[in-house]
Design a protein around this motif. Structure first.
Motif, PDB file in Angstrom:
ATOM      1  N   TRP A  25      -1.479   4.396 -11.806  1.00 38.46           N
ATOM      2  CA  TRP A  25      -0.795   5.664 -12.071  1.00 38.46           C
ATOM      3  C   TRP A  25       0.655   5.462 -12.488  1.00 38.46           C
ATOM      4  O   TRP A  25       1.273   4.428 -12.237  1.00 38.46           O
ATOM      5  CB  TRP A  25      -0.852   6.548 -10.824  1.00 38.46           C
ATOM      6  CG  TRP A  25      -2.256   6.988 -10.510  1.00 38.46           C
ATOM      7  CD1 TRP A  25      -3.285   6.199 -10.045  1.00 38.46           C
ATOM      8  CD2 TRP A  25      -2.804   8.285 -10.674  1.00 38.46           C
ATOM      9  NE1 TRP A  25      -4.416   6.942  -9.908  1.00 38.46           N
ATOM     10  CE2 TRP A  25      -4.163   8.226 -10.279  1.00 38.46           C
ATOM     11  CE3 TRP A  25      -2.273   9.498 -11.099  1.00 38.46           C
ATOM     12  CZ2 TRP A  25      -5.000   9.335 -10.302  1.00 38.46           C
ATOM     13  CZ3 TRP A  25      -3.106  10.612 -11.118  1.00 38.46           C
ATOM     14  CH2 TRP A  25      -4.453  10.516 -10.724  1.00 38.46           C
ATOM     15  N   GLU A  26       1.169   6.523 -13.082  1.00 42.41           N
ATOM     16  CA  GLU A  26       2.538   6.528 -13.589  1.00 42.41           C
ATOM     17  C   GLU A  26       3.560   6.386 -12.463  1.00 42.41           C
ATOM     18  O   GLU A  26       4.674   5.908 -12.682  1.00 42.41           O
ATOM     19  CB  GLU A  26       2.769   7.830 -14.355  1.00 42.41           C
ATOM     20  CG  GLU A  26       3.978   7.834 -15.258  1.00 42.41           C
ATOM     21  CD  GLU A  26       4.047   9.111 -16.076  1.00 42.41           C
ATOM     22  OE1 GLU A  26       4.641   9.049 -17.160  1.00 42.41           O
ATOM     23  OE2 GLU A  26       3.531  10.158 -15.641  1.00 42.41           O
ATOM     24  N   ASP A  27       3.198   6.797 -11.251  1.00 41.37           N
ATOM     25  CA  ASP A  27       4.119   6.685 -10.129  1.00 41.37           C
ATOM     26  C   ASP A  27       4.122   5.296  -9.494  1.00 41.37           C
ATOM     27  O   ASP A  27       4.768   5.069  -8.469  1.00 41.37           O
ATOM     28  CB  ASP A  27       3.807   7.739  -9.059  1.00 41.37           C
ATOM     29  CG  ASP A  27       2.439   7.554  -8.420  1.00 41.37           C
ATOM     30  OD1 ASP A  27       1.685   6.650  -8.845  1.00 41.37           O
ATOM     31  OD2 ASP A  27       2.103   8.335  -7.496  1.00 41.37           O
ATOM     32  N   GLY A  28       3.374   4.347 -10.103  1.00 41.27           N
ATOM     33  CA  GLY A  28       3.363   2.979  -9.598  1.00 41.27           C
ATOM     34  C   GLY A  28       2.372   2.723  -8.489  1.00 41.27           C
ATOM     35  O   GLY A  28       2.372   1.632  -7.903  1.00 41.27           O
ATOM     36  N   GLN A  29       1.499   3.682  -8.201  1.00 36.68           N
ATOM     37  CA  GLN A  29       0.533   3.507  -7.123  1.00 36.68           C
ATOM     38  C   GLN A  29      -0.853   3.203  -7.683  1.00 36.68           C
ATOM     39  O   GLN A  29      -1.255   3.734  -8.725  1.00 36.68           O
ATOM     40  CB  GLN A  29       0.474   4.754  -6.246  1.00 36.68           C
ATOM     41  CG  GLN A  29       1.787   5.058  -5.537  1.00 36.68           C
ATOM     42  CD  GLN A  29       1.638   6.129  -4.467  1.00 36.68           C
ATOM     43  OE1 GLN A  29       0.603   6.228  -3.819  1.00 36.68           O
ATOM     44  NE2 GLN A  29       2.672   6.937  -4.284  1.00 36.68           N
ATOM     45  N   LEU A  30      -1.588   2.353  -6.961  1.00 36.09           N
ATOM     46  CA  LEU A  30      -2.971   2.030  -7.269  1.00 36.09           C
ATOM     47  C   LEU A  30      -3.843   2.804  -6.285  1.00 36.09           C
ATOM     48  O   LEU A  30      -3.654   2.714  -5.075  1.00 36.09           O
ATOM     49  CB  LEU A  30      -3.213   0.529  -7.133  1.00 36.09           C
ATOM     50  CG  LEU A  30      -4.504  -0.035  -7.730  1.00 36.09           C
ATOM     51  CD1 LEU A  30      -4.477   0.070  -9.248  1.00 36.09           C
ATOM     52  CD2 LEU A  30      -4.707  -1.489  -7.307  1.00 36.09           C
ATOM     53  N   ARG A  31      -4.781   3.585  -6.810  1.00 39.24           N
ATOM     54  CA  ARG A  31      -5.589   4.454  -5.958  1.00 39.24           C
ATOM     55  C   ARG A  31      -7.062   4.095  -6.089  1.00 39.24           C
ATOM     56  O   ARG A  31      -7.550   3.804  -7.177  1.00 39.24           O
ATOM     57  CB  ARG A  31      -5.357   5.926  -6.320  1.00 39.24           C
ATOM     58  CG  ARG A  31      -3.961   6.409  -5.995  1.00 39.24           C
ATOM     59  CD  ARG A  31      -3.739   7.857  -6.424  1.00 39.24           C
ATOM     60  NE  ARG A  31      -2.499   8.394  -5.869  1.00 39.24           N
ATOM     61  CZ  ARG A  31      -1.313   8.326  -6.456  1.00 39.24           C
ATOM     62  NH1 ARG A  31      -1.206   7.736  -7.629  1.00 39.24           N
ATOM     63  NH2 ARG A  31      -0.242   8.826  -5.868  1.00 39.24           N
ATOM     64  N   GLY A  32      -7.769   4.162  -4.956  1.00 36.22           N
ATOM     65  CA  GLY A  32      -9.195   3.901  -4.935  1.00 36.22           C
ATOM     66  C   GLY A  32      -9.962   5.126  -4.462  1.00 36.22           C
ATOM     67  O   GLY A  32      -9.684   5.659  -3.388  1.00 36.22           O
ATOM     68  N   HIS A  33     -10.894   5.588  -5.278  1.00 39.12           N
ATOM     69  CA  HIS A  33     -11.748   6.725  -4.926  1.00 39.12           C
ATOM     70  C   HIS A  33     -13.174   6.237  -4.701  1.00 39.12           C
ATOM     71  O   HIS A  33     -13.686   5.398  -5.455  1.00 39.12           O
ATOM     72  CB  HIS A  33     -11.749   7.776  -6.037  1.00 39.12           C
ATOM     73  CG  HIS A  33     -10.475   8.542  -6.152  1.00 39.12           C
ATOM     74  ND1 HIS A  33      -9.377   8.061  -6.844  1.00 39.12           N
ATOM     75  CD2 HIS A  33     -10.116   9.762  -5.671  1.00 39.12           C
ATOM     76  CE1 HIS A  33      -8.395   8.951  -6.785  1.00 39.12           C
ATOM     77  NE2 HIS A  33      -8.822   9.989  -6.087  1.00 39.12           N
ATOM     78  N   SER A  34     -13.826   6.779  -3.693  1.00 30.25           N
ATOM     79  CA  SER A  34     -15.218   6.453  -3.427  1.00 30.25           C
ATOM     80  C   SER A  34     -16.079   6.956  -4.574  1.00 30.25           C
ATOM     81  O   SER A  34     -16.019   8.129  -4.947  1.00 30.25           O
ATOM     82  CB  SER A  34     -15.673   7.094  -2.115  1.00 30.25           C
ATOM     83  OG  SER A  34     -17.074   7.040  -1.989  1.00 30.25           O
ATOM     84  N   MET A  35     -16.940   6.080  -5.123  1.00 33.06           N
ATOM     85  CA  MET A  35     -17.830   6.492  -6.200  1.00 33.06           C
ATOM     86  C   MET A  35     -18.952   7.380  -5.674  1.00 33.06           C
ATOM     87  O   MET A  35     -19.610   8.083  -6.440  1.00 33.06           O
ATOM     88  CB  MET A  35     -18.399   5.268  -6.906  1.00 33.06           C
ATOM     89  CG  MET A  35     -17.372   4.508  -7.729  1.00 33.06           C
ATOM     90  SD  MET A  35     -18.003   2.955  -8.439  1.00 33.06           S
ATOM     91  CE  MET A  35     -19.369   3.538  -9.427  1.00 33.06           C
ATOM     92  N   ALA A  36     -19.173   7.373  -4.382  1.00 32.43           N
ATOM     93  CA  ALA A  36     -20.232   8.195  -3.795  1.00 32.43           C
ATOM     94  C   ALA A  36     -19.778   9.629  -3.565  1.00 32.43           C
ATOM     95  O   ALA A  36     -20.535  10.573  -3.788  1.00 32.43           O
ATOM     96  CB  ALA A  36     -20.698   7.573  -2.478  1.00 32.43           C
ATOM     97  N   THR A  37     -18.520   9.796  -3.138  1.00 32.43           N
ATOM     98  CA  THR A  37     -18.050  11.134  -2.755  1.00 32.43           C
ATOM     99  C   THR A  37     -16.881  11.638  -3.579  1.00 32.43           C
ATOM    100  O   THR A  37     -16.592  12.834  -3.576  1.00 32.43           O
ATOM    101  CB  THR A  37     -17.632  11.133  -1.280  1.00 32.43           C
ATOM    102  OG1 THR A  37     -16.492  10.262  -1.111  1.00 32.43           O
ATOM    103  CG2 THR A  37     -18.780  10.655  -0.385  1.00 32.43           C
ATOM    104  N   GLY A  38     -16.177  10.750  -4.288  1.00 27.70           N
ATOM    105  CA  GLY A  38     -14.972  11.138  -5.001  1.00 27.70           C
ATOM    106  C   GLY A  38     -13.748  11.212  -4.118  1.00 27.70           C
ATOM    107  O   GLY A  38     -12.652  11.545  -4.587  1.00 27.70           O
ATOM    108  N   GLU A  39     -13.900  10.893  -2.852  1.00 27.82           N
ATOM    109  CA  GLU A  39     -12.787  10.967  -1.899  1.00 27.82           C
ATOM    110  C   GLU A  39     -11.801   9.826  -2.137  1.00 27.82           C
ATOM    111  O   GLU A  39     -12.199   8.690  -2.419  1.00 27.82           O
ATOM    112  CB  GLU A  39     -13.331  10.903  -0.483  1.00 27.82           C
ATOM    113  CG  GLU A  39     -12.267  10.898   0.608  1.00 27.82           C
ATOM    114  CD  GLU A  39     -12.845  10.691   1.992  1.00 27.82           C
ATOM    115  OE1 GLU A  39     -12.070  10.694   2.960  1.00 27.82           O
ATOM    116  OE2 GLU A  39     -14.076  10.516   2.107  1.00 27.82           O
TER     117      GLU A  39
END
Length: 576
Positions: A348-362
């Motif tokens: 992301w543009e804010d410098g953070q790496l994010r992980g979302h569950s592929m099962a739930t989108g959480e």
């Protein structure tokens, strides 16, 4: 309407109107008359005529014969600018349509045109509105052609008596602008959509602004507003009744497509991004699953069997793009994406790496401060034990996929990282940058194994061949360059491979071909061994930002700044 044709208008100089066959998806006519841009197009109700209006520079209104592509009549455009066009029911030999525009002081900006296609004549009259002045957003005739219903930016619907050419009533509907009026449904009621996300029911009888309406406002704006039939997420940008049904389709600015029923139910049918799609990626293990990320601060996981969204995840406190989003504390744009195991990973543009569950989108985890200025590239090792990221300032970092701790930092690039590739064996990483270079890194030792530099222009994309020795790059010089990692200079260069800056490249899994895209909005497919052009396709209306082949090599994804994700198939080394 039969739904057999569609019409589109172009912007810019020498702007054309194109009539399309929806059966063959090919142009029927390219109509060349407007000079500076087309603002509106609309078919007559019997589809025999098409009206097109120019922008404020063009100042033309043209009526076309849809069977021949010839001009029936033309005249000087009023209003300027024209915001919407609507045709009245056909009345014998005469055709009528209305054009509405922004508020015009001191006179009203609603006009009625009468066309006699047999004599080639066109006449224009202005509707009278007294002291009521509005900027208009939409227009619709009643089925009998006696009323013209116009949505406004002030949240009301104004009805005009067509025979008298005079304002009849002002009906307050919503807070903010009315974005559309559609109907009537079989029960005689109209739907009105608003910028506030509301869909409102309006009775066709004068003075009844909604199904339970108790008040009328003859020529006077009432400060009361009716309750919405349904409230959708985001501005309603498009509204249309389903043929033969009392239900309607509503599209929102946030990318949601809803089916709205008159009993107040709304079900989401589809989701998409509402801004530029910045990157796309396939699942390495499932060719029917892909992911995208966007400047609208969202990521989507797609089911390519039916092209539906398995989930759309929008990071909270977002909604504003770019630097303004950062200033307001939001994450800004999602710039890059990859799929690892059961996790959708995005930078992301804010410098953070994010992980979302592929099962739930959480959202299941976040790594903060990954790169100052934003994460511009991300990929994962083949064994999925580590993640590689590249940043706006040129650093490359390797992260443990389990602990999410940084393993090594690789510093030599001086500008934005634009591409990353992991070698088979997961011992080396290839990075390219806008500093005009690409570098091969030893991941375990954290050192540079080799570095290559272009003589002109910065690099926007890199592809590693299956032999792990050859590399292909694209960049701002519009060229495609073929490299051998054992040689200093490129082995082959294709000059002017694109008409503008090349932005992305993808290699097929078997290494037989590769695809490129860029600012010229064209996807080109090339034979890797010879560098010859195999085919080219046009589908995007803005810069192509990302390309990815499926693991099987039978499909190609393209993501564009026009907000579109396209899925392409292959036959005999050609894109279809």
């Amino acid at each position: 309407a039969s739904g057999s044709m569609a019409a589109s208008g172009e912007s810019g100089k020498a702007s054309d109107v194109v009539i399309w066959s929806l059966q063959t998806m090919t142009p029927i006519f390219r109509l060349c008359e407007h000079t500076f841009g087309v603002s509106c197009v609309a078919f007559s109700q019997d589809e025999k005529l098409l009206v097109s209006t120019g922008n404020v520079q063009d100042r033309k209104v043209v009526v076309w014969d849809t069977s021949s592509g010839c001009i029936v009549a033309s005249t000087r455009l009023e209003p300027r600018p024209c915001i919407a066009a609507a045709w009245a029911p056909v009345d014998g030999a005469l055709y009528r349509f209305a054009l509405v525009g922004e508020q015009g002081q001191p006179e009203n900006n609603v006009f009625l045109y009468t066309v006699n296609p047999y004599e080639g004549t066109i006449e224009c009259e202005r509707f009278r509105s007294g002291q009521v002045q509005r900027s208009y957003t939409s227009a619709l005739f009643s089925p009998d052609g006696q009323l013209l219903l116009c949505g406004t930016t002030s949240g009301d619907v104004i009805t005009y008596a067509v025979p008298a050419r005079v304002l009849q009533e002002v009906i307050p509907v919503c807070k903010g602008a009315v974005t559309g009026v559609q109907g009537p449904a079989p029960n005689g009621e109209y739907l009105v959509s608003g910028v506030d996300g509301g869909v409102f029911l309006m009775n066709s009888s004068p003075g009844l602004p909604y199904a339970q309406g108790k008040f009328r406002t003859p020529g006077v704006l009432d400060i009361r507003k009716p309750p919405p039939l349904v409230k959708l997420s985001g501005e309603v940008t498009s509204l249309s009744y389903l043929p033969g049904s009392e239900d309607a389709l509503a599209m929102t600015a946030e990318g949601g497509l809803y089916r709205v029923s008159l009993d107040g139910d709304a079900g989401m049918l589809r989701e998409h991004h509402s801004a530029a799609v910045t990157a796309c990626a396939f699942s390495p293990s499932n060719p029917d699953v892909a992911a995208t990320c966007s400047k609208d601060s969202s990521v989507i996981l797609w089911n390519l069997n039916d092209y539906s969204a398995l989930f759309k995840a929008t990071v909270k406190s977002a909604g504003v793009e770019g630097l303004r989003a950062r200033a307001l504390g939001g994450p800004g744009a999602a710039l890059c994406v990859c799929l690892v195991d059961s996790v959708l990973i995005s930078g992301w543009e804010d410098g953070q790496l994010r992980g979302h569950s592929m099962a739930t989108g959480e959202l299941i985890w976040t790594i903060k401060d990954v790169h100052k200025g934003g994460i511009t590239a991300v990929t994962a090792s083949h064994n999925e034990t580590f993640i590689v990221t590249g940043g706006e300032q040129g650093t490359v970092r390797v992260w443990d996929a389990q602990t999410r701790g940084m393993v090594v930092e690789l510093r030599q690039h001086t500008k934005r990282i634009t591409g990353l590739e992991v070698f088979v064996g997961d011992e080396a990483v290839l990075s390219c940058s806008r500093d005009e270079s690409f570098i091969v890194w030893d991941v375990r030792k954290g050192c540079c194994l080799s570095a290559h530099r272009t003589k002109m222009g910065y690099l926007n994309g890199v592809a590693l061949a299956p032999d792990q020795v050859q590399v292909v790059t694209v960049g701002s010089d519009k060229r495609i360059s073929f490299w051998d990692l054992r040689e200093k200079n490129p082995l082959q260069v294709i000059p002017d491979a694109h008409g503008a800056e090349g932005m992305c490249i993808a290699m097929s899994p078997d290494g037989s071909m590769f695809a490129t895209g860029g600012v010229d909005q064209v996807i080109r497919l090339w034979q890797f061994e010879t560098g010859s052009l195999l085919s080219e396709v046009f589908g995007h209306s803005a810069t192509i930002c990302s390309l990815k082949f499926s693991p099987s090599g039978k499909q190609l994804l393209s993501a564009g700044a026009d907000g579109m994700l396209a899925v392409w198939a292959f036959t005999s080394n050609a894109i279809v």
